[in-house]
Design a protein around this motif. Structure first.
Motif, PDB file in Angstrom:
ATOM      1  N   ALA A  93       6.456   2.622 -12.088  1.00 24.33           N
ATOM      2  CA  ALA A  93       6.038   3.218 -10.822  1.00 24.33           C
ATOM      3  C   ALA A  93       7.086   4.183 -10.277  1.00 24.33           C
ATOM      4  CB  ALA A  93       5.750   2.123  -9.791  1.00 24.33           C
ATOM      5  N   GLY A  94       8.228   4.281 -10.955  1.00 24.25           N
ATOM      6  CA  GLY A  94       9.232   5.261 -10.565  1.00 24.25           C
ATOM      7  C   GLY A  94      10.387   4.707  -9.758  1.00 24.25           C
ATOM      8  N   THR A  95      10.497   3.397  -9.636  1.00 22.61           N
ATOM      9  CA  THR A  95      11.581   2.788  -8.870  1.00 22.61           C
ATOM     10  C   THR A  95      12.655   2.300  -9.819  1.00 22.61           C
ATOM     11  OG1 THR A  95      10.018   2.037  -7.208  1.00 22.61           O
ATOM     12  CG2 THR A  95      12.144   0.970  -7.220  1.00 22.61           C
ATOM     13  N   ILE A  96      13.838   2.891  -9.738  1.00 27.70           N
ATOM     14  CA  ILE A  96      14.934   2.458 -10.600  1.00 27.70           C
ATOM     15  C   ILE A  96      15.593   1.234  -9.979  1.00 27.70           C
ATOM     16  CG2 ILE A  96      17.133   3.079 -11.657  1.00 27.70           C
ATOM     17  CD1 ILE A  96      14.767   4.566 -12.839  1.00 27.70           C
ATOM     18  N   SER A  97      16.223   1.366  -8.832  1.00 28.58           N
ATOM     19  CA  SER A  97      16.827   0.272  -8.087  1.00 28.58           C
ATOM     20  C   SER A  97      17.657  -0.622  -9.011  1.00 28.58           C
ATOM     21  CB  SER A  97      15.728  -0.507  -7.363  1.00 28.58           C
ATOM     22  OG  SER A  97      16.262  -1.530  -6.555  1.00 28.58           O
ATOM     23  N   SER A  98      17.507  -1.930  -8.887  1.00 29.02           N
ATOM     24  CA  SER A  98      18.272  -2.881  -9.702  1.00 29.02           C
ATOM     25  C   SER A  98      17.503  -3.303 -10.950  1.00 29.02           C
ATOM     26  CB  SER A  98      18.609  -4.115  -8.866  1.00 29.02           C
ATOM     27  OG  SER A  98      17.416  -4.741  -8.444  1.00 29.02           O
ATOM     28  N   ASN A  99      16.363  -2.695 -11.195  1.00 27.18           N
ATOM     29  CA  ASN A  99      15.502  -3.124 -12.296  1.00 27.18           C
ATOM     30  C   ASN A  99      16.178  -3.110 -13.668  1.00 27.18           C
ATOM     31  OD1 ASN A  99      12.984  -3.810 -10.939  1.00 27.18           O
ATOM     32  ND2 ASN A  99      13.007  -1.666 -10.340  1.00 27.18           N
ATOM     33  N   PRO A 100      16.914  -2.061 -14.063  1.00 29.76           N
ATOM     34  CA  PRO A 100      17.562  -2.115 -15.384  1.00 29.76           C
ATOM     35  C   PRO A 100      18.560  -3.270 -15.497  1.00 29.76           C
ATOM     36  CG  PRO A 100      17.504   0.136 -14.585  1.00 29.76           C
ATOM     37  CD  PRO A 100      17.059  -0.739 -13.441  1.00 29.76           C
ATOM     38  N   ALA A 117       0.817  -1.220   0.000  1.00 35.02           N
ATOM     39  CA  ALA A 117       0.000   0.000   0.000  1.00 35.02           C
ATOM     40  C   ALA A 117       0.849   1.267   0.000  1.00 35.02           C
ATOM     41  CB  ALA A 117      -0.965  -0.011   1.180  1.00 35.02           C
ATOM     42  N   GLY A 118       1.884   1.315   0.810  1.00 38.53           N
ATOM     43  CA  GLY A 118       2.729   2.511   0.866  1.00 38.53           C
ATOM     44  C   GLY A 118       3.433   2.767  -0.450  1.00 38.53           C
ATOM     45  N   PHE A 119       3.985   1.711  -1.055  1.00 34.97           N
ATOM     46  CA  PHE A 119       4.662   1.831  -2.341  1.00 34.97           C
ATOM     47  C   PHE A 119       3.684   2.313  -3.412  1.00 34.97           C
ATOM     48  CE2 PHE A 119       5.752  -0.036  -6.456  1.00 34.97           C
ATOM     49  CZ  PHE A 119       7.019   0.465  -6.640  1.00 34.97           C
ATOM     50  N   LEU A 120       2.498   1.706  -3.436  1.00 34.73           N
ATOM     51  CA  LEU A 120       1.497   2.067  -4.439  1.00 34.73           C
ATOM     52  C   LEU A 120       1.033   3.503  -4.264  1.00 34.73           C
ATOM     53  CD1 LEU A 120      -0.576  -1.247  -4.399  1.00 34.73           C
ATOM     54  CD2 LEU A 120       0.981  -0.478  -6.199  1.00 34.73           C
ATOM     55  N   GLN A 121       0.782   3.889  -3.016  1.00 37.47           N
ATOM     56  CA  GLN A 121       0.331   5.260  -2.741  1.00 37.47           C
ATOM     57  C   GLN A 121       1.398   6.263  -3.149  1.00 37.47           C
ATOM     58  OE1 GLN A 121      -2.928   6.046  -1.408  1.00 37.47           O
ATOM     59  NE2 GLN A 121      -2.219   7.885  -2.446  1.00 37.47           N
ATOM     60  N   ASN A 122       2.662   5.957  -2.878  1.00 38.55           N
ATOM     61  CA  ASN A 122       3.752   6.837  -3.272  1.00 38.55           C
ATOM     62  C   ASN A 122       3.854   6.949  -4.790  1.00 38.55           C
ATOM     63  OD1 ASN A 122       6.090   8.497  -2.643  1.00 38.55           O
ATOM     64  ND2 ASN A 122       7.284   6.817  -3.508  1.00 38.55           N
ATOM     65  N   PHE A 127      -0.835   4.066 -16.485  1.00 35.91           N
ATOM     66  CA  PHE A 127      -0.308   3.205 -15.430  1.00 35.91           C
ATOM     67  C   PHE A 127      -0.646   3.770 -14.053  1.00 35.91           C
ATOM     68  CE2 PHE A 127       3.056   1.505 -12.651  1.00 35.91           C
ATOM     69  CZ  PHE A 127       2.794   0.154 -12.826  1.00 35.91           C
ATOM     70  N   VAL A 128      -0.548   5.081 -13.896  1.00 35.11           N
ATOM     71  CA  VAL A 128      -0.901   5.713 -12.616  1.00 35.11           C
ATOM     72  C   VAL A 128      -2.388   5.494 -12.331  1.00 35.11           C
ATOM     73  CG1 VAL A 128      -1.046   7.919 -11.368  1.00 35.11           C
ATOM     74  CG2 VAL A 128       0.966   7.399 -12.764  1.00 35.11           C
ATOM     75  N   ALA A 129      -3.223   5.583 -13.350  1.00 35.06           N
ATOM     76  CA  ALA A 129      -4.658   5.333 -13.168  1.00 35.06           C
ATOM     77  C   ALA A 129      -4.897   3.883 -12.756  1.00 35.06           C
ATOM     78  CB  ALA A 129      -5.419   5.653 -14.459  1.00 35.06           C
ATOM     79  N   PHE A 130      -4.166   2.940 -13.361  1.00 36.16           N
ATOM     80  CA  PHE A 130      -4.271   1.534 -12.973  1.00 36.16           C
ATOM     81  C   PHE A 130      -3.902   1.356 -11.501  1.00 36.16           C
ATOM     82  CE2 PHE A 130      -1.614  -2.246 -12.186  1.00 36.16           C
ATOM     83  CZ  PHE A 130      -2.584  -3.231 -12.270  1.00 36.16           C
ATOM     84  N   LEU A 131      -2.810   1.987 -11.091  1.00 39.82           N
ATOM     85  CA  LEU A 131      -2.392   1.882  -9.696  1.00 39.82           C
ATOM     86  C   LEU A 131      -3.432   2.483  -8.758  1.00 39.82           C
ATOM     87  CD1 LEU A 131       1.407   2.825  -9.902  1.00 39.82           C
ATOM     88  CD2 LEU A 131       0.404   0.545  -9.715  1.00 39.82           C
TER      89      LEU A 131
END
Length: 178
Positions: free
Chosen positions: A118-125, A41-46, A65-69
Motif C-alpha cells: 500500500a506504499g507505507t514503509i515505516s517499520s515494516n522492513p 478509510a483514509g489510509f485505504l483511500q490514500n 493490489f490497488v484494485a483489491f483495495l
C-alpha cells in the motif's frame, strides 16, 4: 545456521527476546488503534489515490493490489477498522506469550507486506526481518512459551481427529464379539 535456530536451547532463549520485542510492536500498534478511534478509510483511500509506481513511469507497480483495495477493502472499511487492530493485537499477544508463535509471525509478516504494497514503509522492513528470524526458528521460537504445552496438545488432537478408528462392538463376557 537454520538448524541451530530450530533446535538449540540458546537460540530458543534468544527467540524469547525477539518475540517479546516483535510482539510488543504489534500489540502496541493494535492497542492504539483499538482505543484511539482507528479508521482505515483514509489510509485505504490514500493507497488507492497514490499507488506505488514503477520507477520512472506512471505505471502502477501493484495494480492487482490497488484494485483489491479499491473494490473490496475500501467499500468494507468498517470491517477493516476491526480486523486490522484486532489482528495486530492477536499477533502481538501470540508472539509475547509464545502461543502459536510461527502462526503469529506469519500473519504479522502478511500484514507487513500488505502495508508495504500500500506504499507505507515505516517499520515494516524491520518487523519483516525479525518475523523471518522467528519463522526460521520454527517451533523452537515458542519453546519457552505457551507452545511448549500447546503444540504437543494440538498435535495429539489432530492425530485423534484424523486417525479415528471405527468403534468396535462390545465384547461379551466370554471375550467373543457379539
Amino acid at each position: 545456521m537454520t538448524n541451530w535456530l530450530r533446535t538449540n536451547k540458546i537460540a530458543a532463549g534468544l527467540m524469547v527476546l525477539i518475540r517479546i520485542y516483535l510482539g510488543w510492536q504489534w500489540l502496541d500498534a493494535g492497542w492504539h488503534k483499538l482505543t484511539g478511534g482507528f479508521n482505515a478509510a483514509g489510509f485505504l483511500q490514500n493507497a488507492v489515490n497514490n499507488p506505488v509506481l514503477e520507477s520512472g513511469t506512471k505505471e502502477k507497480l501493484y495494480p492487482n493490489f490497488v484494485a483489491f483495495l479499491d473494490h473490496f477493502a475500501l467499500p468494507n472499511a468498517k470491517l477493516f477498522n476491526v480486523v486490522i487492530p484486532l489482528g495486530e493485537c492477536l499477533v502481538g499477544a501470540g508472539l509475547i506469550l509464545g502461543a502459536l508463535t510461527v502462526t503469529a509471525a506469519f500473519f504479522g509478516m502478511l500484514m507487513n507486506f500488505m502495508f508495504l504494497l500500500a506504499g507505507t514503509i515505516s517499520s515494516n522492513p524491520w518487523l519483516i526481518l525479525f518475523g523471518t528470524i522467528v519463522l526460521m526458528a520454527g517451533p523452537n521460537a515458542g519453546r519457552f512459551g505457551a507452545d511448549y504445552v500447546l503444540l504437543p496438545w494440538l498435535k495429539a488432537e489432530w492425530r485423534r481427529l484424523t486417525h479415528r478408528t471405527p468403534k468396535q462392538p462390545p465384547l461379551n463376557p466370554k471375550g467373543a464379539v457379539g
